[in-house]
Write an enzyme that holds these catalytic residues in place. Structure first.
Site, PDB file in Angstrom:
ATOM      1  N   ARG A 195      -0.298   0.779  16.753  1.00 21.17           N
ATOM      2  CA  ARG A 195      -0.699   1.968  16.005  1.00 21.17           C
ATOM      3  C   ARG A 195      -0.591   3.276  16.810  1.00 21.17           C
ATOM      4  O   ARG A 195      -0.157   4.295  16.261  1.00 21.17           O
ATOM      5  CB  ARG A 195      -2.122   1.803  15.452  1.00 21.17           C
ATOM      6  CG  ARG A 195      -2.244   0.693  14.406  1.00 21.17           C
ATOM      7  CD  ARG A 195      -1.189   0.821  13.335  1.00 21.17           C
ATOM      8  NE  ARG A 195      -1.314  -0.183  12.289  1.00 21.17           N
ATOM      9  CZ  ARG A 195      -0.341  -0.990  11.912  1.00 21.17           C
ATOM     10  NH1 ARG A 195       0.852  -0.929  12.501  1.00 21.17           N
ATOM     11  NH2 ARG A 195      -0.513  -1.855  10.952  1.00 21.17           N
ATOM     12  N   SER A 232      -2.016 -10.298   3.271  1.00 23.90           N
ATOM     13  CA  SER A 232      -1.904  -9.017   3.962  1.00 23.90           C
ATOM     14  C   SER A 232      -1.353  -9.312   5.350  1.00 23.90           C
ATOM     15  O   SER A 232      -1.970 -10.038   6.125  1.00 23.90           O
ATOM     16  CB  SER A 232      -3.278  -8.340   4.061  1.00 23.90           C
ATOM     17  OG  SER A 232      -3.181  -7.148   4.799  1.00 23.90           O
ATOM     18  N   ASP A 280       0.821  -1.215   0.000  1.00 25.84           N
ATOM     19  CA  ASP A 280       0.000   0.000   0.000  1.00 25.84           C
ATOM     20  C   ASP A 280       0.853   1.263   0.000  1.00 25.84           C
ATOM     21  O   ASP A 280       0.692   2.139  -0.858  1.00 25.84           O
ATOM     22  CB  ASP A 280      -0.926   0.008   1.218  1.00 25.84           C
ATOM     23  CG  ASP A 280      -1.941  -1.122   1.189  1.00 25.84           C
ATOM     24  OD1 ASP A 280      -2.414  -1.448   0.093  1.00 25.84           O
ATOM     25  OD2 ASP A 280      -2.268  -1.663   2.254  1.00 25.84           O
ATOM     26  N   ASP A 312      -7.357  -0.028  11.030  1.00 22.93           N
ATOM     27  CA  ASP A 312      -6.196   0.841  11.192  1.00 22.93           C
ATOM     28  C   ASP A 312      -6.445   2.277  10.748  1.00 22.93           C
ATOM     29  O   ASP A 312      -5.833   3.207  11.275  1.00 22.93           O
ATOM     30  CB  ASP A 312      -4.985   0.262  10.447  1.00 22.93           C
ATOM     31  CG  ASP A 312      -4.303  -0.836  11.238  1.00 22.93           C
ATOM     32  OD1 ASP A 312      -4.607  -0.959  12.440  1.00 22.93           O
ATOM     33  OD2 ASP A 312      -3.470  -1.557  10.667  1.00 22.93           O
TER      34      ASP A 312
END
Length: 409
Positions: free
Chosen positions: A98, A179, A18, A127
């Site tokens: 995160r 992923s 990404d 996320d």
């Protein structure tokens, strides 16, 4: 957000599929803006190799690679262990990571005078919310660019095609295009054959598992490990004191070799859908188990039971992007108070995916063998239980007599 005003963008950069294509996409769609990449090192090891060269080559003006591993463990993961926070048995590997990454990105964006922050999270995932709510906590007025909510790319297959067309180097191919999210605490796998819950994960396929082996491929003899906790914080393994990073790395090694910490679940995402994920958390699973065993002898009944409710709430807050909130702060303060006596040693036997309690000791133990014994003792008068039962059972007795009097069933 007026695109004409966006001249400098700070990008949350992992070097994965990404974010690799986002650099050229930003320059194409935001007036050839300057792109500053920021990568938070939370222990993803080999994934950081060649990251600086790749970012610059694909169009970034510079890259920050910030070592957040110690902060990640000490300020986010270890409080979660103390709380016993689990989200549907998931040990929150991505959710813990995160907040510190987004916090550092916001700090750098402010220092760099950036006009916007960009992330590569999809519109279906958790996320995007975690990054954006954490950014709002430290840069509340900063515009946020989320390409997955803007561009015409619809799939990872199309992302690969875009990368190939723009000469963006990738470490994956169409056959290994899971992923993944990796850090020192865990590795997650999603996509491809895992999208069908009927498919068994390919645990024994070479290259699928990265942090360990499947239980059936683990050794035929057990491994014993003793973990020492100080006020609920892991501090030593087998008598050797270690810092947070070394300790988790060692337990990852021991747990991984014995097939510990595999989890295959269909979880309820924040955005409302169910999603299937396979997680590897070898060291984390050991720490959660050991801490739970230690609390069994160091916490009183009422605190232990109430704490399970708090643990579930903290897990939900962490998973649902609410780390930087007053409620999380309050819960963590409560948890810290409960850990004052959670000091001691826990011995576990690791064997083919199993963690077996092999002994626990603590100077603050509430377990009294003289009271608990089935043999003769001099401290517990068993006759006292008769009066207790009469009082404890009084509401049941009164209710039963009322029912009989009124012919109620």
């Amino acid at each position: 957000m007026n695109k004409e005003n966006i001249k400098k963008v700070v990008l949350a950069y992992s070097g994965g599929l990404d974010t690799s294509i986002i650099i050229p996409w930003l320059k194409e769609n935001y007036n050839n803006c300057e792109v500053i990449a920021v990568s938070g090192n939370v222990g993803q090891a080999s994934e950081l190799e060649g990251l600086e060269e790749k970012a610059i080559k694909t169009g970034a003006s510079k890259i920050y690679i910030e070592d957040l591993t110690k902060e990640f463990l000490e300020d986010y993961v270890f409080p979660g262990i103390q709380a016993g926070a689990k989200y549907e048995d998931y040990l929150l590997g991505t959710a813990y990571a995160r907040p510190p990454i987004a916090k550092r990105i916001a700090e750098i964006a402010i220092a760099e005078g950036a006009d916007a922050i960009c992330h590569g999270c999809t519109g279906k995932g958790n996320d995007q919310v975690r990054f954006e709510l954490a950014i709002k906590a430290f840069a509340p007025d900063m515009p946020i660019i989320a390409p997955w909510r803007e561009w015409d790319i619809k799939s990872r297959e199309e992302e690969i095609e875009y990368a190939e067309a723009h000469n963006v180097p990738l470490k994956i191919n169409r056959e290994t295009n899971y992923s993944k999210d990796k850090n020192i605490w865990h590795l997650s796998h999603e996509g491809l054959d895992l999208e069908d819950p009927a498919n068994e994960p390919l645990y024994n396929k070479e290259g699928f598992l990265e942090m360990g082996v499947s239980p059936e491929m683990a050794p035929d003899v057990p491994t014993y490990v003793t973990i020492h906790f100080e006020k609920g914080v892991p501090a030593a393994i087998d008598g050797t004191e270690m810092d947070a990073v070394a300790l988790v790395e060692k337990l990852n090694e021991l747990g991984g070799a014995n097939g510990i910490g595999l989890l295959d679940i269909v979880e309820n995402r924040l955005v409302g859908m169910k999603c299937r994920g396979v997680y590897e958390t070898p060291g984390g699973a050991i720490l959660y188990k050991a801490h739970e065993v230690l609390e069994s002898i160091t916490l009183d009944k009422e605190t232990a039971h109430y704490k399970t409710l708090v643990a579930q709430k903290l897990a939900e807050l962490t998973y649902n992007a609410q780390w930087y909130t007053p409620l999380t702060d309050a819960i963590l303060a409560f948890v810290k108070e409960t850990q004052k006596t959670v000091t001691g040693d826990v011995k576990l036997k690791l064997y083919k995916g199993n963690m077996i309690n092999a002994g626990v000791t603590s100077p603050f133990s509430l377990y009294d063998p003289e009271i608990a014994t089935f043999d003769e003792d001099n401290v517990y008068n068993q006759a006292d239980s008769a009066g207790f039962i009469n009082l404890y059972g009084l509401p049941i007795k009164v209710y039963a007599k009322m029912k009989a009097k009124n012919n109620l069933k």
